[in-house]
Write a protein that holds these residues in place. Structure first.
Motif, PDB file in Angstrom:
ATOM      1  N   SER A  83      62.349  36.614 -69.171  1.00 38.90           N
ATOM      2  CA  SER A  83      62.675  37.759 -70.035  1.00 38.90           C
ATOM      3  C   SER A  83      61.424  38.470 -70.527  1.00 38.90           C
ATOM      4  O   SER A  83      61.477  39.649 -70.903  1.00 38.90           O
ATOM      5  N   ARG A  84      60.281  37.775 -70.537  1.00 40.75           N
ATOM      6  CA  ARG A  84      59.010  38.371 -70.955  1.00 40.75           C
ATOM      7  C   ARG A  84      58.215  38.928 -69.770  1.00 40.75           C
ATOM      8  O   ARG A  84      57.066  39.340 -69.921  1.00 40.75           O
ATOM      9  N   GLY A  85      58.800  38.881 -68.581  1.00 38.35           N
ATOM     10  CA  GLY A  85      58.139  39.495 -67.431  1.00 38.35           C
ATOM     11  C   GLY A  85      57.283  38.561 -66.614  1.00 38.35           C
ATOM     12  O   GLY A  85      56.345  38.997 -65.941  1.00 38.35           O
ATOM     13  N   ILE A  86      57.603  37.248 -66.620  1.00 37.18           N
ATOM     14  CA  ILE A  86      56.831  36.260 -65.861  1.00 37.18           C
ATOM     15  C   ILE A  86      57.714  35.658 -64.772  1.00 37.18           C
ATOM     16  O   ILE A  86      58.848  35.254 -65.039  1.00 37.18           O
ATOM     17  N   GLY A  87      57.205  35.600 -63.562  1.00 33.41           N
ATOM     18  CA  GLY A  87      57.883  34.938 -62.454  1.00 33.41           C
ATOM     19  C   GLY A  87      57.045  33.777 -61.955  1.00 33.41           C
ATOM     20  O   GLY A  87      55.816  33.786 -62.076  1.00 33.41           O
ATOM     21  N   PHE A  88      57.701  32.769 -61.389  1.00 35.28           N
ATOM     22  CA  PHE A  88      56.982  31.567 -60.942  1.00 35.28           C
ATOM     23  C   PHE A  88      57.555  31.092 -59.615  1.00 35.28           C
ATOM     24  O   PHE A  88      58.709  30.682 -59.531  1.00 35.28           O
ATOM     25  N   SER A  89      56.732  31.138 -58.575  1.00 37.82           N
ATOM     26  CA  SER A  89      57.110  30.621 -57.262  1.00 37.82           C
ATOM     27  C   SER A  89      56.517  29.229 -57.121  1.00 37.82           C
ATOM     28  O   SER A  89      55.311  29.060 -57.001  1.00 37.82           O
ATOM     29  N   SER A  90      57.381  28.215 -57.142  1.00 36.49           N
ATOM     30  CA  SER A  90      56.937  26.819 -57.143  1.00 36.49           C
ATOM     31  C   SER A  90      56.356  26.413 -55.795  1.00 36.49           C
ATOM     32  O   SER A  90      56.732  26.938 -54.750  1.00 36.49           O
ATOM     33  N   GLU A  91      55.437  25.423 -55.831  1.00 27.91           N
ATOM     34  CA  GLU A  91      54.888  24.892 -54.589  1.00 27.91           C
ATOM     35  C   GLU A  91      55.939  24.119 -53.805  1.00 27.91           C
ATOM     36  O   GLU A  91      55.841  23.977 -52.591  1.00 27.91           O
ATOM     37  N   ASN A  92      56.933  23.591 -54.484  1.00 30.40           N
ATOM     38  CA  ASN A  92      57.974  22.800 -53.831  1.00 30.40           C
ATOM     39  C   ASN A  92      59.189  23.690 -53.610  1.00 30.40           C
ATOM     40  O   ASN A  92      60.160  23.652 -54.352  1.00 30.40           O
ATOM     41  N   ARG A  93      59.107  24.522 -52.560  1.00 31.04           N
ATOM     42  CA  ARG A  93      60.150  25.524 -52.365  1.00 31.04           C
ATOM     43  C   ARG A  93      61.492  24.893 -52.014  1.00 31.04           C
ATOM     44  O   ARG A  93      62.541  25.474 -52.290  1.00 31.04           O
ATOM     45  N   LYS A  94      61.487  23.707 -51.415  1.00 30.52           N
ATOM     46  CA  LYS A  94      62.750  23.099 -51.001  1.00 30.52           C
ATOM     47  C   LYS A  94      63.508  22.505 -52.179  1.00 30.52           C
ATOM     48  O   LYS A  94      64.722  22.612 -52.258  1.00 30.52           O
ATOM     49  N   GLU A  95      62.799  21.846 -53.111  1.00 30.72           N
ATOM     50  CA  GLU A  95      63.473  21.152 -54.201  1.00 30.72           C
ATOM     51  C   GLU A  95      63.525  21.967 -55.484  1.00 30.72           C
ATOM     52  O   GLU A  95      64.462  21.838 -56.265  1.00 30.72           O
ATOM     53  N   GLU A  96      62.517  22.801 -55.733  1.00 31.80           N
ATOM     54  CA  GLU A  96      62.464  23.537 -56.992  1.00 31.80           C
ATOM     55  C   GLU A  96      62.626  25.043 -56.806  1.00 31.80           C
ATOM     56  O   GLU A  96      62.734  25.766 -57.792  1.00 31.80           O
ATOM     57  N   GLY A  97      62.626  25.505 -55.569  1.00 29.09           N
ATOM     58  CA  GLY A  97      62.670  26.938 -55.336  1.00 29.09           C
ATOM     59  C   GLY A  97      63.993  27.410 -54.770  1.00 29.09           C
ATOM     60  O   GLY A  97      64.811  28.029 -55.451  1.00 29.09           O
ATOM     61  N   LEU A  98      64.243  27.084 -53.527  1.00 33.82           N
ATOM     62  CA  LEU A  98      65.408  27.610 -52.824  1.00 33.82           C
ATOM     63  C   LEU A  98      66.610  26.684 -52.942  1.00 33.82           C
ATOM     64  O   LEU A  98      66.466  25.473 -53.116  1.00 33.82           O
ATOM     65  N   VAL A  99      67.792  27.274 -52.826  1.00 36.99           N
ATOM     66  CA  VAL A  99      69.034  26.499 -52.739  1.00 36.99           C
ATOM     67  C   VAL A  99      69.448  26.552 -51.280  1.00 36.99           C
ATOM     68  O   VAL A  99      69.957  27.572 -50.798  1.00 36.99           O
ATOM     69  N   SER A 100      69.206  25.468 -50.571  1.00 37.65           N
ATOM     70  CA  SER A 100      69.277  25.495 -49.103  1.00 37.65           C
ATOM     71  C   SER A 100      70.660  25.814 -48.560  1.00 37.65           C
ATOM     72  O   SER A 100      70.787  26.366 -47.464  1.00 37.65           O
ATOM     73  N   ASP A 101      71.727  25.486 -49.314  1.00 43.00           N
ATOM     74  CA  ASP A 101      73.078  25.711 -48.811  1.00 43.00           C
ATOM     75  C   ASP A 101      73.616  27.100 -49.143  1.00 43.00           C
ATOM     76  O   ASP A 101      74.758  27.418 -48.814  1.00 43.00           O
ATOM     77  N   LEU A 102      72.786  27.924 -49.813  1.00 43.07           N
ATOM     78  CA  LEU A 102      73.196  29.288 -50.097  1.00 43.07           C
ATOM     79  C   LEU A 102      72.591  30.244 -49.073  1.00 43.07           C
ATOM     80  O   LEU A 102      71.627  29.912 -48.395  1.00 43.07           O
ATOM     81  N   SER A 103      73.136  31.438 -49.015  1.00 39.95           N
ATOM     82  CA  SER A 103      72.660  32.437 -48.067  1.00 39.95           C
ATOM     83  C   SER A 103      71.354  33.060 -48.544  1.00 39.95           C
ATOM     84  O   SER A 103      70.922  32.872 -49.692  1.00 39.95           O
ATOM     85  N   VAL A 104      70.730  33.824 -47.667  1.00 36.90           N
ATOM     86  CA  VAL A 104      69.520  34.561 -48.029  1.00 36.90           C
ATOM     87  C   VAL A 104      69.798  35.463 -49.227  1.00 36.90           C
ATOM     88  O   VAL A 104      69.033  35.491 -50.193  1.00 36.90           O
ATOM     89  N   GLN A 105      70.912  36.198 -49.186  1.00 39.51           N
ATOM     90  CA  GLN A 105      71.220  37.116 -50.283  1.00 39.51           C
ATOM     91  C   GLN A 105      71.437  36.373 -51.588  1.00 39.51           C
ATOM     92  O   GLN A 105      70.927  36.781 -52.641  1.00 39.51           O
ATOM     93  N   ASP A 106      72.175  35.280 -51.567  1.00 41.40           N
ATOM     94  CA  ASP A 106      72.422  34.517 -52.791  1.00 41.40           C
ATOM     95  C   ASP A 106      71.114  34.015 -53.388  1.00 41.40           C
ATOM     96  O   ASP A 106      70.937  34.003 -54.608  1.00 41.40           O
ATOM     97  N   ASN A 107      70.189  33.581 -52.543  1.00 43.80           N
ATOM     98  CA  ASN A 107      68.895  33.112 -53.028  1.00 43.80           C
ATOM     99  C   ASN A 107      68.057  34.252 -53.588  1.00 43.80           C
ATOM    100  O   ASN A 107      67.362  34.090 -54.584  1.00 43.80           O
ATOM    101  N   LEU A 108      68.136  35.419 -52.940  1.00 44.92           N
ATOM    102  CA  LEU A 108      67.327  36.553 -53.373  1.00 44.92           C
ATOM    103  C   LEU A 108      67.679  37.019 -54.786  1.00 44.92           C
ATOM    104  O   LEU A 108      66.795  37.365 -55.576  1.00 44.92           O
ATOM    105  N   VAL A 109      68.960  37.028 -55.129  1.00 42.39           N
ATOM    106  CA  VAL A 109      69.372  37.591 -56.415  1.00 42.39           C
ATOM    107  C   VAL A 109      69.465  36.540 -57.520  1.00 42.39           C
ATOM    108  O   VAL A 109      69.834  36.870 -58.658  1.00 42.39           O
TER     109      VAL A 109
END
Length: 507
Positions: free
Chosen positions: A338-364
């Motif tokens: 909410s303060r304008g900070i984003g964080f892309s984790s080093e562990n994209r599989k466990e802390e970043g992406l939801v593997s069973d969702l689609s590209v669009q679901d992950n994007l939004v």
């Protein structure tokens, strides 16, 4: 002179998934007593070829021959019984068991109806000594050893089952320089004993140090097989990306757009004596809009811990944090977003992406979280944003309904970056955004980072590759032993400067 025959020969291998031809008539061969590197961009077909060889994926066409016998592997167990063993990037052992138990798991010697523990330890010690790991106690619990040693023990397990083919999938991604050399010593020992080793890595230095031969794939097709000594590095990169090296000049052009000597701006983020007890401390820096701050340090130095504190994933218990000059307390990631900070984790599989969702679901996902789950983003807005960022970041395949788990590592990373770009952050924290991806995708992401900074975004960039930190950053904060020990402007700074500080000296 007797001709040496391949221990593995794959001919005309094709595999097709819905909408994607992952492999198209690929040939591959592996000789005994050699280290063979499998090279290509993410999505080139490397993982698919390995999974075809190890029985994870059935092949649509083609033949597989191992030790002169034709095989159709339907399970990994069948491949293992044929002498093929795989050690993955994530160590697949039992941390609660002893070293000896892990090495002989499922093949424990028995006596009087029970496990013969003395024999377990003797056999395990024998295998360890063969690999120059005799200093390891077979009775010690696996979890008490470093990730590097656990990886070596996974290889020891393969030796114990007398594997003729050893597949090492990104084995060095979590290792430091000394641990890599220890691993390479074990690989050379196995090579001298006639084991055929398939080596997959995105670290070109390591590939050229350890491999004898390499096969290059691109877009699911075979580019060629080469002796490592006969293929210069720049030629390899050109073959991997399928074009001349203009793509490598894109970063230089993007850097030229930026104006490093701009007038001083009010820092978007400033931290003073910031930290958390037992995690990291003495963090002091400021970052202005349009600047890239690199965090440098060895594994375990506190880089990720610092990123988590700045994002509110962990709670700081000391120091101050200012956003646009106003003191703030970030109690959660949602507060940071909410303060304008984003964080892309080093562990994209466990802390970043939801593997069973689609590209669009992950994007939004991040945008939806910031709005609250009761305020659903309209479908047409989702479609517009997804189409925009798939095109902008060249996400492949360009299919919003594709499950993100089916994308290559580089494209998964692009999805994660796009998720945060949709939220239009003022500060983007990137923790190892190029780890484990190929040179083409890495360059695209570096170009994107530089372009975002040119447009006024503040970026904190974390990478284990010091050369990458030096190339992208305006300023560098150096961490050692979970404390920030130095800050320096990146005007003429060298790797030797930063490494001297990391080692405990002054640049």
């Amino acid at each position: 002179m007797t001709e040496i025959l391949p221990v593995v020969e794959m001919h005309g291998i094709s595999i097709e998934f819905p909408g994607v031809k992952a492999l198209d008539g690929v040939d591959f061969r592996l000789f005994p007593g050699e280290v063979h590197a499998l090279m290509g961009e993410n999505g080139a077909g490397k993982s698919t070829l390995i999974k075809a060889l190890t029985g994870v994926y059935p092949i649509d066409s083609g033949t597989i021959t191992v030790l002169g016998a034709s095989h159709v592997f339907t399970t990994p167990a069948e491949a293992q019984n044929a002498g093929i063993s795989t050690v993955y990037q994530e160590v697949n052992l039992c941390p609660n068991l002893s070293v000896g138990e892990n090495i002989l798991l499922g093949r424990e010697p028995r006596r009087f109806g029970g496990i013969h523990w003395k024999e377990v330890r003797r056999r395990a010690r024998e295998v360890l000594e063969q690999l120059q790991l005799g200093h390891i106690d077979p009775g010690s619990i696996l979890s008490g050893h470093s990730i590097a040693l656990q990886q070596l023990l996974a290889i020891a397990r393969s030796v114990q089952i007398d594997a003729r083919v050893l597949i090492l999938d990104e084995p060095t991604s979590s290792l430091d320089a000394d641990e890599v050399q220890q691993l390479f010593s074990v690989i050379r020992t196995l090579r001298s004993r006639g084991v055929a080793i398939l080596f997959v890595s995105h670290f070109l230095e390591q590939v050229y140090e350890i491999s004898d031969r390499m096969t290059v794939l691109r877009n699911g097709k075979l580019v060629g097989e080469y002796l490592t000594r006969d293929l210069p590095r720049m030629d390899l990169i050109a073959k991997m990306i399928g074009k001349d090296l203009e793509v490598l000049d894109e970063l230089d052009r993007a850097e030229a757009v930026r104006q490093p000597e701009q007038a001083a701006l009010t820092p978007f983020l400033q931290v003073e004596d910031f930290g958390r007890k037992g995690s990291v401390g003495n963090i002091n820096f400021a970052i202005e809009p349009g600047q890239i701050l690199g965090l440098a340090g060895l594994l375990g130095s506190g880089r990720t811990e610092t990123a988590r504190l700045l994002f509110g994933a962990d709670r700081a218990d000391r120091g101050t944090l200012l956003l646009d000059g106003v003191r703030r307390t970030l109690r959660s990631p949602r507060a940071a977003i909410s303060r304008g900070i984003g964080f892309s984790s080093e562990n994209r599989k466990e802390e970043g992406l939801v593997s069973d969702l689609s590209v669009q679901d992950n994007l939004v996902l991040a945008m939806q979280a910031s709005k609250g789950w009761l305020r659903k983003i309209p479908r047409h807005i989702q479609d517009q944003l997804t189409a925009k960022f798939i095109e902008a970041l060249d996400i492949r395949p360009a299919n919003k309904e594709a499950l993100v788990r089916n994308l290559s590592g580089g494209n998964q990373q692009k999805v994660l970056l796009a998720r945060w770009l949709i939220t239009q952050p003022k500060l983007l924290i990137l923790d190892e955004p190029t780890r484990g991806i190929d040179i083409g995708a890495k360059t695209q992401i570096q170009v994107l980072i530089s372009s975002l900074a040119a447009e006024g975004m503040a970026i904190i960039f974390i990478s284990a590759e010091l050369e990458e930190v030096l190339r992208l950053s305006d300023h560098i904060a150096v961490l050692r032993d979970r404390e920030m020990v130095a800050a320096l402007p990146n005007h003429g700074a060298t790797m030797e400067d930063v490494m001297t500080i990391i080692a405990g000296g002054r640049a």
